[in-house]
Design an enzyme around this catalytic site. Structure first.
Site, PDB file in Angstrom:
ATOM      1  N   ASP A 135       2.650  11.817   6.422  1.00 63.60           N
ATOM      2  CA  ASP A 135       2.774  11.282   5.072  1.00 63.60           C
ATOM      3  C   ASP A 135       1.578  10.392   4.757  1.00 63.60           C
ATOM      4  O   ASP A 135       0.459  10.712   5.148  1.00 63.60           O
ATOM      5  CB  ASP A 135       4.108  10.516   4.966  1.00 63.60           C
ATOM      6  CG  ASP A 135       4.696  10.584   3.571  1.00 63.60           C
ATOM      7  OD1 ASP A 135       4.161   9.913   2.681  1.00 63.60           O
ATOM      8  OD2 ASP A 135       5.696  11.301   3.371  1.00 63.60           O
ATOM      9  N   ASN A 154      10.659  18.307  -6.643  1.00 65.06           N
ATOM     10  CA  ASN A 154      11.279  17.646  -7.796  1.00 65.06           C
ATOM     11  C   ASN A 154      10.724  18.144  -9.122  1.00 65.06           C
ATOM     12  O   ASN A 154      10.344  17.362  -9.969  1.00 65.06           O
ATOM     13  CB  ASN A 154      11.023  16.135  -7.734  1.00 65.06           C
ATOM     14  CG  ASN A 154      11.950  15.424  -6.787  1.00 65.06           C
ATOM     15  OD1 ASN A 154      12.722  16.050  -6.079  1.00 65.06           O
ATOM     16  ND2 ASN A 154      11.854  14.115  -6.759  1.00 65.06           N
ATOM     17  N   ASN A 157      19.829  -2.813  13.318  1.00 65.99           N
ATOM     18  CA  ASN A 157      19.968  -4.170  12.778  1.00 65.99           C
ATOM     19  C   ASN A 157      18.653  -4.610  12.157  1.00 65.99           C
ATOM     20  O   ASN A 157      17.861  -5.323  12.779  1.00 65.99           O
ATOM     21  CB  ASN A 157      20.371  -5.134  13.896  1.00 65.99           C
ATOM     22  CG  ASN A 157      21.736  -4.808  14.477  1.00 65.99           C
ATOM     23  OD1 ASN A 157      22.748  -4.898  13.773  1.00 65.99           O
ATOM     24  ND2 ASN A 157      21.766  -4.413  15.746  1.00 65.99           N
ATOM     25  N   ALA A 184       8.025  24.003   1.842  1.00 67.15           N
ATOM     26  CA  ALA A 184       9.462  24.123   2.114  1.00 67.15           C
ATOM     27  C   ALA A 184       9.970  25.532   1.880  1.00 67.15           C
ATOM     28  O   ALA A 184      11.026  25.909   2.398  1.00 67.15           O
ATOM     29  CB  ALA A 184      10.245  23.139   1.237  1.00 67.15           C
ATOM     30  N   ASP A 227      10.800  -4.246  10.891  1.00 65.71           N
ATOM     31  CA  ASP A 227      11.838  -3.273  11.223  1.00 65.71           C
ATOM     32  C   ASP A 227      11.281  -2.061  11.965  1.00 65.71           C
ATOM     33  O   ASP A 227      12.036  -1.349  12.644  1.00 65.71           O
ATOM     34  CB  ASP A 227      12.529  -2.775   9.952  1.00 65.71           C
ATOM     35  CG  ASP A 227      13.465  -3.799   9.340  1.00 65.71           C
ATOM     36  OD1 ASP A 227      13.650  -4.877   9.947  1.00 65.71           O
ATOM     37  OD2 ASP A 227      13.986  -3.527   8.244  1.00 65.71           O
TER      38      ASP A 227
END
Length: 422
Positions: A169, A299, A214, A314, A178
């Site tokens: 990406d 989209n 978490n 895809a 995180d």
């Protein structure tokens, strides 16, 4: 064909893996292609410099795919040679890649122009999600996102421990609190740029696939909370790139042992247009190496009046096409559908509307689109792989599809149904 704004002027060549040298010899003798640089193993991570050089053809030996430089007057000869030479399986113009937020079209398009992009259709920045929908009941997301609840990731006994997910990406925020624990390796295939994500799209997708159980701030948003991430930058800071960069990222991911490769990017195709054979052949080879490729369906629709075909890559038969659902488990208005056959079907549907995940700068953001649905599927594949580490890529795919929850929508729009964690 002439070089347009959607093409680079180079060609993507798929070769018989056992006859790569024969194919190149034929191209050299007939079409006078640029000298070939072969890359394999660790050298794939250095391919970015080779792809930038104007007089070099690059062969990714592990994928048996090459990006070939050829003079404009020789392009017809190259294609004719590819059709006549048995060791050359496909030859297609290299397309440019464009990544940018997408809004629903104001009217149904009358013509499609190929252009890759990351395909979120809504970007709303919040530090905390407030959930309410006029289409269904309120979903409580204080502890876990609606998407994780919908796919039952919150009650799965699996975490994806030890499984490698490659997300190709716009890169990743390597300092996000995180994500620092899940990133195993990074590589940039964009010349002059590090893997650092300044666009935001890649960081968001990585968070969905493998964010922690978490996080620094609730709710939990990651599917495979103990998976290892291979973060490959194939789109630059403004979201642009090429087929060559994507294929380089795929070769790198496979070489590094990825079990899942997640591609939240796409390019519109015309009704009836055939899937790109070079991507399909690369995906088939990836499957034999144990890697399942997941891609956003795209989209480009304007539902209910207009449904656009599943985008490339895809639409390849060996790549899983993922549609987007909203909180009411209805097909998102812009999600592409299975209009084209021969691989152009939607395979499965996943949460893609108002998805909360990691943002560049250490915070959080909500985005919408099939780009957000695809990493949900990548995460579940990691869970399945942890539960059955010896399964082949085909067996993982079969388990994923057989475990889906049936929906009332047409298979054209949601495939086998709603993604479900094991």
């Amino acid at each position: 064909m002439g070089q347009g704004t959607e093409y680079t002027g180079r060609y993507v060549i798929a070769l018989d893996p056992s006859e790569q040298e024969s194919g190149f010899n034929a191209l050299r003798s007939s079409a006078d292609i640029a000298p070939v640089e072969r890359v394999r193993g660790a050298a794939v991570a250095n391919a970015v410099e080779l792809l930038e050089r104007p007089n070099v053809s690059v062969l990714f030996e592990g994928l048996a795919v090459a990006i070939v430089e050829v003079r404009p007057e020789q392009r017809h000869t190259l294609v004719a040679t590819a059709e006549a030479e048995a060791s050359i399986l496909a030859a297609e113009p290299e397309r440019k890649v464009h990544a940018s937020p997408i809004t629903a079209p104001q009217q149904a398009p009358t013509e499609f122009f190929p252009a890759y992009r990351s395909d979120e259709d809504v970007v709303t920045r919040h530090s905390r999600i407030e959930i309410a929908t006029s289409q269904g009941p309120v979903v409580e997301e204080e502890n876990t996102t609606w998407g994780l609840q919908a796919i039952r990731a919150t009650i799965s006994g699996m975490t994806g421990r030890g499984v490698k997910i490659a997300v190709l990406d716009t890169g990743v925020d390597t300092d996000h609190p995180d994500l620092v624990g899940c990133i195993q390796e990074t590589a940039s295939f964009v010349f002059g740029e590090t893997v650092e994500d300044v666009h935001g799209h890649g960081t968001h997708c990585i968070g969905t696939a493998a964010g922690p159980a978490n996080p620094q701030q609730q709710p939990r948003y990651g599917v495979a909370t103990e998976a290892r991430v291979l973060a490959g930058k194939v789109l630059n800071r403004v979201g642009d790139g090429t087929d060559g960069q994507i294929l380089a990222g795929m070769a790198w991911a496979i070489d590094r042992g990825a079990r899942v490769i997640s591609l939240s990017l796409g390019a519109p195709v015309r009704p009836g247009e055939l899937f790109p054979q070079t991507y399909e052949l690369a995906a088939q080879l990836a499957l034999t190496r144990g890697a399942v490729i997941v891609a956003a369906a795209g989209n480009s629709s304007l539902r209910p009046g207009f449904v656009a075909p599943v985008e490339r890559p895809a639409n390849c038969p060996s790549i899983l096409a993922v549609a987007s659902l909203d909180k009411a488990l209805q097909t998102a208005s812009t999600s592409c559908g299975g209009i084209n056959g021969q691989g152009g079907e939607v395979n499965i549907a996943a949460p893609g509307k108002v998805v909360h995940s990691a943002a560049v700068g250490g915070g959080y953001v909500t985005m919408s689109g099939t780009s957000m649905a695809a990493p949900h599927v990548a995460g579940v594949l990691a869970l399945l792989s942890q539960g059955n580490p010896d399964a082949s890529a085909a067996e993982l795919t079969a388990s994923l599809l057989s475990g889906a929850f049936p929906l009332t929508q047409l298979a054209r729009d949601v495939g086998v149904g709603l993604l479900q964690a094991p």
